[in-house]
Scaffold this active site. Structure first.
Site, mmCIF file in Angstrom:
data_model
loop_
_atom_site.group_PDB
_atom_site.id
_atom_site.type_symbol
_atom_site.label_atom_id
_atom_site.label_comp_id
_atom_site.label_asym_id
_atom_site.label_seq_id
_atom_site.Cartn_x
_atom_site.Cartn_y
_atom_site.Cartn_z
ATOM 1 N N ARG A 109 48.834 20.137 46.038
ATOM 2 C CA ARG A 109 48.126 21.514 46.623
ATOM 3 C C ARG A 109 49.023 22.320 47.010
ATOM 4 N NH1 ARG A 109 48.228 16.182 48.963
ATOM 5 N NH2 ARG A 109 46.334 14.938 48.925
ATOM 6 N N LYS A 131 42.703 37.040 45.720
ATOM 7 C CA LYS A 131 41.392 36.411 45.381
ATOM 8 C C LYS A 131 41.259 36.058 44.165
ATOM 9 C CE LYS A 131 36.915 38.461 46.828
ATOM 10 N NZ LYS A 131 36.274 39.569 46.333
ATOM 11 N N GLU A 173 38.221 50.201 37.810
ATOM 12 C CA GLU A 173 38.783 50.738 39.329
ATOM 13 C C GLU A 173 39.725 51.435 40.088
ATOM 14 O OE1 GLU A 173 37.446 47.551 40.296
ATOM 15 O OE2 GLU A 173 37.180 45.888 38.844
ATOM 16 N N LYS A 215 43.747 49.390 48.540
ATOM 17 C CA LYS A 215 43.614 47.407 48.193
ATOM 18 C C LYS A 215 44.063 47.190 48.629
ATOM 19 C CE LYS A 215 42.122 44.323 45.769
ATOM 20 N NZ LYS A 215 41.299 43.326 44.210
ATOM 21 N N GLU A 225 38.249 38.685 53.212
ATOM 22 C CA GLU A 225 36.418 38.862 52.937
ATOM 23 C C GLU A 225 35.025 38.984 53.814
ATOM 24 O OE1 GLU A 225 35.657 39.641 48.593
ATOM 25 O OE2 GLU A 225 33.277 39.326 49.071
ATOM 26 N N ARG A 229 36.546 44.187 53.265
ATOM 27 C CA ARG A 229 37.048 44.413 52.060
ATOM 28 C C ARG A 229 36.054 43.698 51.576
ATOM 29 N NH1 ARG A 229 41.614 40.064 49.680
ATOM 30 N NH2 ARG A 229 40.865 40.378 47.695
ATOM 31 N N ASN A 233 33.961 45.460 46.527
ATOM 32 C CA ASN A 233 32.882 45.595 45.794
ATOM 33 C C ASN A 233 31.442 46.045 45.635
ATOM 34 O OD1 ASN A 233 34.078 42.590 45.730
ATOM 35 N ND2 ASN A 233 32.335 41.666 48.198
ATOM 36 N N HIS A 236 30.245 46.084 42.261
ATOM 37 C CA HIS A 236 30.083 45.249 41.688
ATOM 38 C C HIS A 236 28.786 43.640 41.774
ATOM 39 C CE1 HIS A 236 34.149 46.113 41.485
ATOM 40 N NE2 HIS A 236 34.602 44.904 41.176
ATOM 41 N N HIS A 240 28.897 42.732 38.397
ATOM 42 C CA HIS A 240 28.968 41.622 37.709
ATOM 43 C C HIS A 240 27.320 40.958 36.789
ATOM 44 C CE1 HIS A 240 31.906 39.778 40.997
ATOM 45 N NE2 HIS A 240 32.193 40.315 39.747
ATOM 46 N N HIS A 250 34.956 44.052 32.107
ATOM 47 C CA HIS A 250 34.724 44.205 33.320
ATOM 48 C C HIS A 250 34.100 45.002 33.832
ATOM 49 C CE1 HIS A 250 34.874 42.541 37.462
ATOM 50 N NE2 HIS A 250 35.626 43.394 38.152
HETATM 51 N N1 LIG Z 1 40.512 38.131 41.398
HETATM 52 C C1 LIG Z 1 40.285 39.814 41.751
HETATM 53 O O1 LIG Z 1 40.349 40.821 42.729
HETATM 54 C C2 LIG Z 1 39.884 40.556 40.103
HETATM 55 C C3 LIG Z 1 39.945 41.938 40.873
HETATM 56 C C4 LIG Z 1 39.401 42.599 39.678
HETATM 57 C C5 LIG Z 1 38.831 42.058 38.227
HETATM 58 N N2 LIG Z 1 39.219 40.535 38.535
HETATM 59 C C6 LIG Z 1 39.376 39.648 37.022
HETATM 60 O O2 LIG Z 1 39.619 40.336 36.039
HETATM 61 C C7 LIG Z 1 38.955 40.585 35.047
HETATM 62 C C8 LIG Z 1 39.454 41.653 33.690
HETATM 63 O O3 LIG Z 1 41.097 41.323 33.462
HETATM 64 P P1 LIG Z 1 41.408 42.324 32.344
HETATM 65 O O4 LIG Z 1 40.411 43.339 31.645
HETATM 66 O O5 LIG Z 1 42.744 42.518 32.981
HETATM 67 O O6 LIG Z 1 40.635 41.208 31.285
HETATM 68 P P2 LIG Z 1 41.575 40.047 30.249
HETATM 69 O O7 LIG Z 1 43.145 39.671 30.565
HETATM 70 O O8 LIG Z 1 40.645 39.130 29.344
HETATM 71 O O9 LIG Z 1 42.303 41.022 29.580
HETATM 72 C C9 LIG Z 1 41.727 41.828 28.429
HETATM 73 C C10 LIG Z 1 42.401 41.615 26.778
HETATM 74 O O10 LIG Z 1 43.420 42.321 26.579
HETATM 75 C C11 LIG Z 1 44.711 41.690 26.442
HETATM 76 N N3 LIG Z 1 46.315 41.979 26.868
HETATM 77 C C12 LIG Z 1 46.762 42.000 27.832
HETATM 78 N N4 LIG Z 1 47.828 42.428 28.200
HETATM 79 C C13 LIG Z 1 47.574 43.498 27.205
HETATM 80 C C14 LIG Z 1 48.983 43.821 26.323
HETATM 81 N N5 LIG Z 1 49.670 44.326 27.532
HETATM 82 N N6 LIG Z 1 48.583 44.704 25.598
HETATM 83 C C15 LIG Z 1 47.882 44.716 24.537
HETATM 84 N N7 LIG Z 1 46.761 43.539 24.862
HETATM 85 C C16 LIG Z 1 46.402 42.697 26.369
HETATM 86 C C17 LIG Z 1 44.459 39.870 26.376
HETATM 87 O O11 LIG Z 1 44.716 39.360 25.410
HETATM 88 C C18 LIG Z 1 42.895 40.545 25.777
HETATM 89 O O12 LIG Z 1 42.332 40.350 25.220
HETATM 90 C C19 LIG Z 1 37.974 39.555 35.026
HETATM 91 O O13 LIG Z 1 37.969 38.444 34.396
HETATM 92 C C20 LIG Z 1 37.698 39.857 35.816
HETATM 93 O O14 LIG Z 1 36.945 39.363 37.365
HETATM 94 C C21 LIG Z 1 39.516 39.837 39.288
#
Ligand SMILES: NC(=O)c1ccc[n+]([C@@H]2O[C@H](COP(=O)([O-])OP(=O)(O)OC[C@H]3O[C@@H](n4cnc5c(N)ncnc54)[C@H](O)[C@@H]3O)[C@@H](O)[C@H]2O)c1
Length: 350
Positions: A109, A131, A173, A215, A225, A229, A233, A236, A240, A250
Site C-alpha cells: 500500500r 503521475k 517537452e 511544470k 489534474e 494541469r 497535455n 498529447h 499519444h 514519446h
Molecule cells: N509521468 C509523466 O508525467 C510523464 C511525462 C512525460 C513522459 N512520460 C513517459 O515517459 C516515457 C518516455 O520516457 P523516456 O523517453 O525517458 O523513455 P525510456 O525510459 O524508454 O528511455 C529511452 C531510452 O534511453 C535509454 N536510456 C536511459 N537513460 C540513458 C542514458 N543516460 N544513456 C543512454 N541511454 C539511456 C533507455 O534504456 C531507453 O532505451 C513514456 O512512457 C512516457 O509516457 C511520463
C-alpha cells in the site's frame, strides 16, 4: 550550479534538483535499505554506480510499462523481502520512473521512493509531478496513480550517453512548457539552439530549471489534474495516438501532436500562421519531426479510446498565443476538421 524546486502536493512533497552530481546521491537517500529499479541498457552503462545497491532490472523500452512487468517487479520485491522500511530508487528514463512510481505506490500500500532521471525526457518532464502510469490494452497510461517521489536528481552528465533521438525527444517537452506558459523561455530556446543541442553542461541545467519551474508550479496548484494541469497535455491528444500507432518516441509523437494542436489553434483564430511556422521551425531546429503521412481513421480511433475524451467533448489544449495555453471543450467534429488543414499547411511549409 545546482537548482532546487519543490512540489508540495496532497500526495507528498517532492524535491527536484537539477545540475546536481550523481556522486551526491547519498545526500538525498534515507538511511534505509535501498532497492534500485533500472532497465538493462542503463544498468549496463552505469554498473559502476549501481554496484553497491540491490538492483531489479527490467527490459528497456515502452513495452516494460505493462502489468506483466509490474507483476515481475512485485514478485522480485517479495523474494527480496522488501518491507515498508525499504526505499525504492528509480534509475533511468521515463519508463523506469513511471513504472517505479506505480510499483512503489501499490507495494504494501505504498513505500517510499525517489528518482535519478537519466534521460532528458525524464529530467524535463516524466519524472516530475507524481503521475505514475502504465499502459493497458494499448492505451497509454490507462492505469495509474498520483504520488510524488521524495526527490528527483537530474545530473546532466547522464545525457552524454543518450542517442540523438532521445535528446530531441526531451527537448520537445521543454518546448511544450515554453509554448504553454513562458514566451521568454521560447526566446531563450530559439537563441541557444546550437549550445543546447551540444548539451552545454552550464546552460542546459539553467534552461531545464526554467522549464521545470513551469511544470512544478502548475502541479503544485493542480496536482490531480482537475483543471490547469491539463495544459501540460498540449500536443498529447494527437501525440499519444501517434506514439501508439506509429511507435514513435514519446517526445517525437508529442512534437507532431503540438503541430496539430497549433493548427487547430490557428483554425480557432487564436495564434497566427506566422506563430505556427515559428513553432515548426523551432521543433525542426531541435531535430524533431513535425509531420507524418497520417492514417486519420487509426488516429481518430486511438483518440476516441484516449481517456481524455469525456462525454463527447475533448478537453483540448490550444494556444491563445506563443507562451499562453487555454483548455477548451472542443466538439469532436472540430477536432476532426484537422484533416482539411493539415495537408495544406504542412505541405506548404515543408
Ligand atoms: N509521468 C509523466 O508525467 C510523464 C511525462 C512525460 C513522459 N512520460 C513517459 O515517459 C516515457 C518516455 O520516457 P523516456 O523517453 O525517458 O523513455 P525510456 O525510459 O524508454 O528511455 C529511452 C531510452 O534511453 C535509454 N536510456 C536511459 N537513460 C540513458 C542514458 N543516460 N544513456 C543512454 N541511454 C539511456 C533507455 O534504456 C531507453 O532505451 C513514456 O512512457 C512516457 O509516457 C511520463
Amino acid at each position: 550550479m545546482i537548482y532546487e524546486l519543490s512540489i508540495e502536493g496532497e500526495t507528498g512533497s517532492s524535491l527536484v534538483v537539477s545540475g546536481e552530481r550523481i556522486q551526491n546521491l547519498g545526500n538525498y537517500l534515507p538511511r534505509k535499505r535501498v532497492i534500485v529499479i533500472t532497465d538493462d541498457k542503463v544498468g549496463k552503462l552505469y554498473q559502476s554506480i549501481l554496484a553497491s545497491y540491490e538492483v531489479i532490472t527490467v527490459q528497456e523500452g515502452e513495452k516494460s510499462k505493462s502489468l506483466d512487468t509490474v507483476g515481475l517487479i512485485l514478485q522480485k520485491l517479495v523474494e527480496m523481502k522488501a518491507d515498508r522500511d525499504s526505499f525504492i530508487l528509480a534509475f533511468g528514463g521515463g519508463v523506469v520512473c513511471d513504472l517505479t512510481g506505480f510499483v512503489a505506490s501499490i507495494y504494501m500500500r505504498g513505500i517510499r521512493f525517489g528518482y535519478v532521471a537519466t534521460t532528458l525526457m525524464a529530467q524535463a518532464d516524466a519524472s516530475i509531478g507524481g503521475k505514475n502510469g502504465i499502459n493497458v490494452g494499448g492505451i497509454k497510461n490507462l492505469a495509474g496513480i498520483f504520488r510524488q517521489p521524495e526527490f528527483v536528481l537530474c545530473d546532466p552528465v547522464f545525457l552524454k550517453t543518450l542517442d540523438k533521438d532521445e535528446i530531441s525527444s526531451g527537448f520537445a517537452e521543454m518546448i511544450k512548457h515554453a509554448l504553454i506558459a513562458d514566451e521568454q523561455l521560447l526566446n531563450h530556446l530559439e537563441t541557444n539552439i546550437a549550445l543546447l543541442n551540444e548539451l552545454d553542461q552550464d546552460l542546459l541545467p539553467s534552461i531545464l530549471h526554467r522549464s521545470l519551474l513551469i511544470k512544478t508550479s502548475i502541479v503544485s496548484r493542480d496536482e490531480k489534474e482537475k483543471g490547469e494541469r491539463r495544459k501540460l497535455n498540449f500536443g498529447h491528444t494527437f501525440g499519444h495516438a501517434i506514439e501508439t500507432i506509429y511507435g514513435f518516441k514519446h517526445g517525437h509523437a508529442v512534437s507532431i501532436g503540438m503541430v496539430m494542436a497549433a493548427l487547430l489553434s490557428v483554425k480557432k483564430g487564436y495564434i497566427l500562421k506566422k506563430d505556427l511556422y515559428r513553432i515548426i521551425t523551432l521543433l525542426k531546429c531541435f531535430g524533431l519531426p513535425v509531420e507524418i503521412s497520417p492514417q486519420w481513421p487509426d488516429i481518430f480511433r486511438a483518440i476516441e479510446l484516449d481517456k481524455k475524451r469525456e462525454s463527447g467533448y475533448f478537453h483540448f489544449v490550444l494556444l491563445k498565443k506563443p507562451g499562453e495555453a487555454v483548455i477548451e471543450s472542443l466538439d469532436y467534429d472540430f477536432v476532426k476538421s484537422i484533416t482539411d488543414i493539415y495537408e495544406r499547411e504542412i505541405r506548404r511549409y515543408s
